[in-house]
Each structure stands twice: as structure tokens, then as C-alpha cells.
Design an enzyme around this catalytic site. Structure first.
Site, PDB file in Angstrom:
ATOM      1  N   ASP A  64       0.884  -1.171   0.000  1.00 15.82           N
ATOM      2  CA  ASP A  64       0.000   0.000   0.000  1.00 15.82           C
ATOM      3  C   ASP A  64       0.921   1.219   0.000  1.00 15.82           C
ATOM      4  O   ASP A  64       1.688   1.416   0.952  1.00 15.82           O
ATOM      5  CB  ASP A  64      -0.881  -0.032   1.260  1.00 15.82           C
ATOM      6  CG  ASP A  64      -1.842   1.156   1.328  1.00 15.82           C
ATOM      7  OD1 ASP A  64      -1.573   2.198   0.704  1.00 15.82           O
ATOM      8  OD2 ASP A  64      -2.856   1.022   2.029  1.00 15.82           O
ATOM      9  N   SER A 141      -0.201  12.158 -16.174  1.00 17.08           N
ATOM     10  CA  SER A 141      -1.461  12.485 -16.859  1.00 17.08           C
ATOM     11  C   SER A 141      -1.320  13.835 -17.543  1.00 17.08           C
ATOM     12  O   SER A 141      -0.556  14.700 -17.067  1.00 17.08           O
ATOM     13  CB  SER A 141      -2.551  12.558 -15.788  1.00 17.08           C
ATOM     14  OG  SER A 141      -3.717  13.154 -16.293  1.00 17.08           O
ATOM     15  N   TYR A 154      -7.175  16.754  -8.335  1.00 15.40           N
ATOM     16  CA  TYR A 154      -6.438  15.702  -9.058  1.00 15.40           C
ATOM     17  C   TYR A 154      -5.264  16.341  -9.813  1.00 15.40           C
ATOM     18  O   TYR A 154      -4.132  15.871  -9.746  1.00 15.40           O
ATOM     19  CB  TYR A 154      -7.369  14.972 -10.027  1.00 15.40           C
ATOM     20  CG  TYR A 154      -6.677  13.947 -10.897  1.00 15.40           C
ATOM     21  CD1 TYR A 154      -6.215  12.748 -10.348  1.00 15.40           C
ATOM     22  CD2 TYR A 154      -6.463  14.168 -12.259  1.00 15.40           C
ATOM     23  CE1 TYR A 154      -5.565  11.798 -11.129  1.00 15.40           C
ATOM     24  CE2 TYR A 154      -5.819  13.228 -13.050  1.00 15.40           C
ATOM     25  CZ  TYR A 154      -5.382  12.041 -12.481  1.00 15.40           C
ATOM     26  OH  TYR A 154      -4.735  11.113 -13.271  1.00 15.40           O
ATOM     27  N   LYS A 158      -1.162  15.764  -9.580  1.00 13.15           N
ATOM     28  CA  LYS A 158      -0.328  15.330 -10.706  1.00 13.15           C
ATOM     29  C   LYS A 158       0.675  16.432 -11.107  1.00 13.15           C
ATOM     30  O   LYS A 158       1.781  16.121 -11.539  1.00 13.15           O
ATOM     31  CB  LYS A 158      -1.198  14.902 -11.898  1.00 13.15           C
ATOM     32  CG  LYS A 158      -1.994  13.611 -11.652  1.00 13.15           C
ATOM     33  CD  LYS A 158      -1.097  12.374 -11.601  1.00 13.15           C
ATOM     34  CE  LYS A 158      -1.898  11.070 -11.578  1.00 13.15           C
ATOM     35  NZ  LYS A 158      -1.084   9.862 -11.403  1.00 13.15           N
TER      36      LYS A 158
HETATM   37  N1  LIG Z   1      -7.454   5.913 -16.817  1.00 12.33           N
HETATM   38  C1  LIG Z   1      -7.204   7.160 -17.127  1.00 12.33           C
HETATM   39  O1  LIG Z   1      -8.000   7.817 -17.814  1.00 12.33           O
HETATM   40  C2  LIG Z   1      -5.919   7.811 -16.676  1.00 12.33           C
HETATM   41  C3  LIG Z   1      -5.533   9.012 -17.308  1.00 12.33           C
HETATM   42  C4  LIG Z   1      -4.368   9.645 -16.905  1.00 12.33           C
HETATM   43  C5  LIG Z   1      -3.586   9.068 -15.910  1.00 12.33           C
HETATM   44  N2  LIG Z   1      -3.979   7.900 -15.305  1.00 12.33           N
HETATM   45  C6  LIG Z   1      -3.133   7.390 -14.221  1.00 12.33           C
HETATM   46  O2  LIG Z   1      -2.820   6.027 -14.433  1.00 12.33           O
HETATM   47  C7  LIG Z   1      -2.636   5.383 -13.174  1.00 12.33           C
HETATM   48  C8  LIG Z   1      -3.365   4.049 -13.176  1.00 12.33           C
HETATM   49  O3  LIG Z   1      -4.728   4.284 -13.350  1.00 12.33           O
HETATM   50  P1  LIG Z   1      -5.700   3.258 -14.101  1.00 12.33           P
HETATM   51  O4  LIG Z   1      -6.300   3.979 -15.233  1.00 12.33           O
HETATM   52  O5  LIG Z   1      -5.034   1.966 -14.355  1.00 12.33           O
HETATM   53  O6  LIG Z   1      -6.870   3.116 -12.991  1.00 12.33           O
HETATM   54  P2  LIG Z   1      -7.286   1.918 -12.024  1.00 12.33           P
HETATM   55  O7  LIG Z   1      -7.660   0.746 -12.829  1.00 12.33           O
HETATM   56  O8  LIG Z   1      -8.298   2.517 -11.101  1.00 12.33           O
HETATM   57  O9  LIG Z   1      -5.955   1.566 -11.227  1.00 12.33           O
HETATM   58  C9  LIG Z   1      -5.490   2.293 -10.126  1.00 12.33           C
HETATM   59  C10 LIG Z   1      -4.638   1.370  -9.293  1.00 12.33           C
HETATM   60  O10 LIG Z   1      -4.093   2.119  -8.181  1.00 12.33           O
HETATM   61  C11 LIG Z   1      -4.271   1.321  -7.042  1.00 12.33           C
HETATM   62  N3  LIG Z   1      -4.217   2.035  -5.773  1.00 12.33           N
HETATM   63  C12 LIG Z   1      -5.080   2.968  -5.274  1.00 12.33           C
HETATM   64  N4  LIG Z   1      -4.698   3.324  -4.044  1.00 12.33           N
HETATM   65  C13 LIG Z   1      -3.572   2.609  -3.744  1.00 12.33           C
HETATM   66  C14 LIG Z   1      -2.712   2.527  -2.641  1.00 12.33           C
HETATM   67  N5  LIG Z   1      -2.932   3.235  -1.529  1.00 12.33           N
HETATM   68  N6  LIG Z   1      -1.633   1.690  -2.700  1.00 12.33           N
HETATM   69  C15 LIG Z   1      -1.404   0.939  -3.791  1.00 12.33           C
HETATM   70  N7  LIG Z   1      -2.209   0.948  -4.878  1.00 12.33           N
HETATM   71  C16 LIG Z   1      -3.274   1.782  -4.853  1.00 12.33           C
HETATM   72  C17 LIG Z   1      -5.619   0.655  -7.234  1.00 12.33           C
HETATM   73  O11 LIG Z   1      -5.790  -0.396  -6.298  1.00 12.33           O
HETATM   74  P3  LIG Z   1      -7.234  -0.795  -5.686  1.00 12.33           P
HETATM   75  O12 LIG Z   1      -7.883  -1.647  -6.722  1.00 12.33           O
HETATM   76  O13 LIG Z   1      -6.917  -1.520  -4.432  1.00 12.33           O
HETATM   77  O14 LIG Z   1      -7.977   0.488  -5.448  1.00 12.33           O
HETATM   78  C18 LIG Z   1      -5.454   0.217  -8.676  1.00 12.33           C
HETATM   79  O15 LIG Z   1      -4.712  -0.973  -8.740  1.00 12.33           O
HETATM   80  C19 LIG Z   1      -3.078   6.376 -12.102  1.00 12.33           C
HETATM   81  O16 LIG Z   1      -1.944   6.948 -11.490  1.00 12.33           O
HETATM   82  C20 LIG Z   1      -3.864   7.411 -12.875  1.00 12.33           C
HETATM   83  O17 LIG Z   1      -3.794   8.699 -12.271  1.00 12.33           O
HETATM   84  C21 LIG Z   1      -5.117   7.253 -15.675  1.00 12.33           C
END
Ligand SMILES: NC(=O)c1ccc[n+]([C@@H]2O[C@H](COP(=O)([O-])OP(=O)(O)OC[C@H]3O[C@@H](n4cnc5c(N)ncnc54)[C@H](OP(=O)(O)O)[C@@H]3O)[C@@H](O)[C@H]2O)c1
Length: 295
Positions: A64, A141, A154, A158
């Protein structure tokens, strides 16, 4: 050939899960992946996806990023006693008028997105410095480069991560450690479902003034359109991560999409920023798209 040891945070879903699977199933078995997640009860999807991978390319660990003890104890569980490529991917979102967010929700988001990234880097950097080698890759992002309405907090987290990494990159050059920020636009993961956002019926919106309420309604519609029109598949994003991993000398920033580039360039132009504010307002609330070369 000795395998590169990769540690990825936030592998229960989305980009983290996809990257863990991609690297663990590398044809030449170049990587040993430590896929970490905060809650091991969510490991089934990942286990299912790596079913056919060679056993010594993959391991799941609990971590975590908001719990320093959990971060530090992870280092001791790494058999190779080193991490060559650290991927700080864990992140959460928060969307809505700023006056409606609770202090707890804001703090939680900073704890994961910023302090979690700092703690993870703090834990693994000394080993990299000692070996005079390493890569730090961040799931950042376009919201780390440009303000987006109703994503104020957010974006603040970032932006902070961008400043952190850009600053670190300067000193880390000296140690042959490369920092890369992957600038994602919208990606079709669970991020939008997982993010803490106020929907139009949320009770905390009742106290917000009617103009803000109506702008937020418009923003939510815009957001839906943007996701429909320009959201990228995870696979597309993962190729950009791979590009950063494979590059002999990686760049500081990798853009997964050109769509937001005109707005980013406008923001960086020397007019004091007002033109960007006007253009973003037009884009979100009047549907005037930024001129873009491609998706
Ligand atoms: N999807 C988009 O549109 C987008 C766009 C720009 C940037 N991003 C960035 O990409 C990254 C990944 O996002 P994603 O799109 O793959 O979304 P996601 O599927 O929601 O994945 C987020 C991951 O972060 C984990 N997480 C949250 N809190 C945590 C903690 N305290 N310790 C360890 N892990 C934790 C979540 O675990 P749990 O399942 O346990 O919550 C999940 O595995 C993020 O940093 C996000 O800001 C995403």
C-alpha cells in the site's frame, strides 16, 4: 542474460495490471516482475492473466503506497535485492466542484498520488544510486500539465508529481538513473468508475451555487464525450511504457496521445496563460475542439 527486476505499484487493475502481464510475458523473458497491490484479495484478475507466464518472471506482493511500513517491508521481499525499473502507477481521482470535497477525500488523494509516489521513490532510490543504474517510470497524466475544470485537486496532485520528477531527473542524471513521466490522456480502464466523483444527484452539490452546478453538469457531459471520442485502449498506453523501458536513453516525458498537445502548447506559450484558460473554457463549455493532428 540477467533479468531486469521491475516493481510496479497498483497492479489490481488497469494500467498496472496490464503492464505487469505485458512484461511478465515478454518473449525473451527479459523481466522479473514484482506486481504489487494494496489488497491481495483483488489478485484473481492478474493471476488469471499471467496463467501462461513462466513462473520465474512474476510474483505478486502486497504494498500500500500510503503505508510506509508496507513500502519498506516490500524491499526485503525482493529476492534479487534490487529493483532496476520502478513503475509508480498507483493513483486515484477526484472530480467535482472544489467546495464540495471533504478534507478527508482531498487528503486521501494526495496520500496516494503524491505522498505514495514520494515514499515509493524514497524507498527504492538509494539502491539504484548505489548501483549507479535504474529507471523510474511514472503513470502521470495530461492533468499534470494542464488544468482541467472540476479536476482541480487531481490536477494539483499530478502537477506536484510532475515537479517532483522533473526536479529529481536533473540530479539523477548524475547516477545514470532515468526518470520518465508517461502523460496519459483518458484511458479505458476502471479509473473513471473507481474515481471519487460527485454525480449530479450527490447531496453535497445541493449547497453549491446554481451556476457552478450547471457548469459541472456541462462538464460531466463533455467528459463523457471525450471518453467516447479519444479514450485510448490500455494496450496502446502499454506500448508507450514499453518504449520508455526499452529506450537506451529514455525521455523525461512520453505523450500517449497528441490530442491535448495544442492546449498544452498554448499553456506554455508566453501570454501569461490567459489564452489557455479561454481555450479550455471554449473546449469544455462550448465544444470548440483544440486543433489536433491526430488522436
Ligand atoms: N485511466 C485514465 O483515464 C488515466 C488518465 C491519466 C492518468 N492515469 C493514471 O494512471 C494510473 C493508473 O490508473 P488506471 O487507469 O489503471 O486506474 P485503475 O484501474 O483505477 O488503477 C489504479 C490502481 O491504483 C491502485 N491504488 C489505489 N490506491 C492505492 C494505494 N494506496 N496503494 C497501492 N495501490 C493503490 C488501485 O488499487 P485498488 O484496486 O486496491 O484500489 C489500482 O490498482 C493512475 O496513477 C492514474 O492517475 C489514468
Amino acid at each position: 542474460m540477467e533479468k531486469k527486476v521491475v516493481l510496479i505499484t497498483g497492479c489490481s487493475s488497469g494500467i498496472g495490471l496490464g503492464l505487469a502481464v505485458l512484461l511478465a510475458s515478454d518473449t525473451y523473458q527479459r523481466f522479473k516482475v514484482y506486481a504489487t497491490m494494496r489488497d491481495l484479495s483483488k489478485k484473481e484478475n492478474l493471476l488469471e492473466s499471467v496463467r501462461d507466464c513462466h513462473a520465474d518472471t512474476f510474483e505478486i506482493l502486497q504494498m500500500d503506497v500510503t503505508d510506509q511500513q508496507s513500502v519498506v517491508s516490500t524491499i526485503e521481499k525482493i529476492k534479487e535485492q534490487r529493483v532496476d525499473i520502478l513503475v509508480c502507477n498507483a493513483g486515484i481521482g477526484l472530480m467535482g466542484p472544489i467546495e464540495c470535497h471533504s478534507y478527508e477525500a482531498i487528503k486521501k488523494m494526495f496520500d496516494v498520488n503524491l505522498f505514495g509516489t514520494i515514499s515509493t521513490i524514497q524507498a527504492f532510490l538509494p539502491g539504484m544510486k548505489q548501483r549507479r543504474s535504474g529507471r523510474v517510470i511514472i503513470s502521470s497524466s495530461v492533468g499534470g500539465l494542464q488544468g482541467i475544470p472540476f479536476n482541480d485537486v487531481y490536477c494539483a496532485s499530478k502537477f506536484a508529481v510532475e515537479g517532483l520528477c522533473e526536479s529529481l531527473a536533473i540530479v539523477l542524471q548524475h547516477f545514470n538513473i532515468h526518470v520518465s513521466l508517461i502523460e496519459c490522456g483518458p484511458v479505458s480502464t476502471n479509473f473513471m468508475n473507481n474515481l471519487n466523483f460527485l454525480d449530479t444527484s450527490d447531496s453535497s452539490l445541493q449547497n453549491v451555487d446554481s451556476d457552478t452546478h450547471s457548469l459541472y453538469d456541462q462538464y460531466l457531459q463533455h467528459c463523457q464525450t471525450i471518453f467516447q471520442d479519444v479514450a485510448q485502449d490500455t494496450e496502446e498506453i502499454l506500448q508507450v511504457f514499453l518504449e520508455a523501458i526499452d529506450a537506451p536513453i529514455p525521455s523525461l516525458r512520453y505523450f500517449t496521445t497528441q490530442f491535448f498537445m495544442p492546449l498544452i502548447k498554448l499553456k506554455l506559450s508566453c501570454d501569461g496563460g490567459s489564452e489557455y484558460v479561454r481555450a479550455m473554457h471554449k473546449f469544455v463549455f462550448s465544444g470548440v475542439k483544440p486543433k489536433s493532428e491526430s488522436k
